[in-house]
Enzyme design. Structure first.
Site, PDB file in Angstrom:
ATOM      1  CB  THR A 110      -0.879  -0.036   1.274  1.00  0.00           C
ATOM      2  OG1 THR A 110      -1.860  -1.040   1.098  1.00  0.00           O
ATOM      3  CG2 THR A 110      -1.549   1.298   1.566  1.00  0.00           C
TER       4      THR A 110
ATOM      5  CG  ASP B  86      -6.497   0.956   6.531  1.00  0.00           C
ATOM      6  OD1 ASP B  86      -6.503  -0.132   5.913  1.00  0.00           O
ATOM      7  OD2 ASP B  86      -5.491   1.677   6.626  1.00  0.00           O
TER       8      ASP B  86
ATOM      9  NE  ARG C  49     -10.534  -5.278   3.424  1.00  0.00           N
ATOM     10  CZ  ARG C  49      -9.380  -4.619   3.490  1.00  0.00           C
ATOM     11  NH1 ARG C  49      -8.916  -3.987   2.443  1.00  0.00           N
ATOM     12  NH2 ARG C  49      -8.684  -4.606   4.607  1.00  0.00           N
TER      13      ARG C  49
HETATM   14  N1  ASP Z   1      -4.378  -1.223   4.807  1.00  0.00           N
HETATM   15  C1  ASP Z   1      -4.617  -1.830   3.532  1.00  0.00           C
HETATM   16  C2  ASP Z   1      -5.981  -2.485   3.564  1.00  0.00           C
HETATM   17  O1  ASP Z   1      -6.291  -3.156   4.524  1.00  0.00           O
HETATM   18  C3  ASP Z   1      -3.600  -2.849   3.127  1.00  0.00           C
HETATM   19  C4  ASP Z   1      -2.145  -2.452   3.297  1.00  0.00           C
HETATM   20  O2  ASP Z   1      -1.829  -1.489   3.959  1.00  0.00           O
HETATM   21  O3  ASP Z   1      -1.284  -3.136   2.716  1.00  0.00           O
HETATM   22  O4  ASP Z   1      -6.696  -2.373   2.605  1.00  0.00           O
END
Ligand code: ASP
Length: 296
Positions: free
Chosen positions: A165, A196, A193
């Site tokens: 991310t 955050d 889905r």
């Molecule tokens: N926080 C991100 C999510 O849950 C995934 C990530 O940070 O890699 O969508």
């Protein structure tokens, strides 16, 4: 940099987790490119909002990251993207959840913010909003990197963990702050889905009076602890940013046991970053520097 102007700062991250050595190198190069691109905006007199959008776009265009063109695939083998952006000057915010066919969701989030009325768009409404804002759709395959296709084909279980991310926080020459985050979410996530990274206060937050933050990690756990805003509230209590980032991740770990990382900036432009995972590749440029520093 003239002493009477606030010094600009850019700090970006490329996701919490653990990457193979070849991917680590690509990500180090990628976060440096993004920090430099953001820095050019800052020293050209651009706003913190323009800066974080620019830096995140660079990372969305880089297939080494789990965002935009390198996003992981959901259970059905499709890309669904989350992104958000916030302006610390006004508290204006924009976000999109589970959008498809958009190469740069951070720009769509910024358009949502600019339109002013709503904060978060999802689904068909997000698609219609993008069309009205003049943001073109791309073919779904254009967002699927070979690495992610192979990963999906090799294992259809959600065991790979969060990784890749992207996010950025910045302070501009007027002293205003902004934050942005963009992701493909968790590998093999259920269709629809939203994590955050699309939720203001959870994955992204900016307030000139508190600071700016972008999070990465297990989105469901981050949502439950409203991690970005919670960390900035700790900062407000007078802690320095590096210690605050560490403390926020420690509290998060103790309460949830989940993976997370955070980058943050205080109103004075001091940076903090912390993770409870093996890696979170970050790059930053501070004050009168012009070369990015990289940390894993
Ligand atoms: N926080 C991100 C999510 O849950 C995934 C990530 O940070 O890699 O969508």
């Amino acid at each position: 940099m003239p002493a009477n102007l606030p010094s600009p700062v850019i700090l970006v991250h490329g996701g919490a987790g653990k990457a193979a050595p070849d991917l680590t190198e690509l990500r180090r190069a990628g976060v440096q490119r993004a920090a430099l691109a953001g820095w050019q905006v800052l020293i050209g007199g651009g706003s913190a909002v323009e800066t974080v959008e620019c830096a995140v776009r660079v990372l969305e265009d880089d297939p080494a990251f789990n965002a935009g063109r390198g996003a992981c695939l959901n259970r059905d083998g499709e890309v669904e993207l989350d992104a958000s952006i916030m302006d610390g000057r006004t508290l204006a915010a924009g976000a999109v959840g589970a959008v498809q066919r958009i190469a740069n969701p951070v720009t769509l989030a910024r358009a949502v913010m600019g339109a002013g009325r709503h904060v978060l768009f999802v689904g068909e409404g997000a698609r219609r909003f993008a069309a009205e804002a003049g943001i073109e759709e791309c073919a779904p395959e254009a967002l699927i990197a070979e690495r992610q296709r192979a990963r999906w084909a090799a294992s259809r279980e959600a065991k790979a963990g969060a990784l890749g991310t992207v996010g950025a926080v910045a302070r501009d020459r007027e002293g205003h702050l902004a934050a942005a985050t963009s992701t493909g979410g968790l590998p093999f996530k259920a269709p629809g889905r939203v994590g955050d990274s699309a939720l203001i206060g959870c994955g992204t937050y900016a307030d000139d009076r508190l600071g700016a933050a972008s999070c990465t990690g297990d989105g469901e756990a981050i949502i439950k602890l409203v991690l970005a805003k919670s960390a900035l509230d700790l900062l407000e209590a007078g802690r320095e940013p590096m210690g605050t980032a560490k403390h926020a991740v420690e509290l998060f770990t103790a309460r949830t046991g989940a993976d997370a990382g955070i980058i943050l900036l205080d109103p004075r432009g001091r940076i903090g970053y912390a993770r409870n995972t093996a890696q979170m590749t970050c790059a930053f440029i501070l004050g009168d520097e012009s070369a990015p520093q990289v940390v894993d």
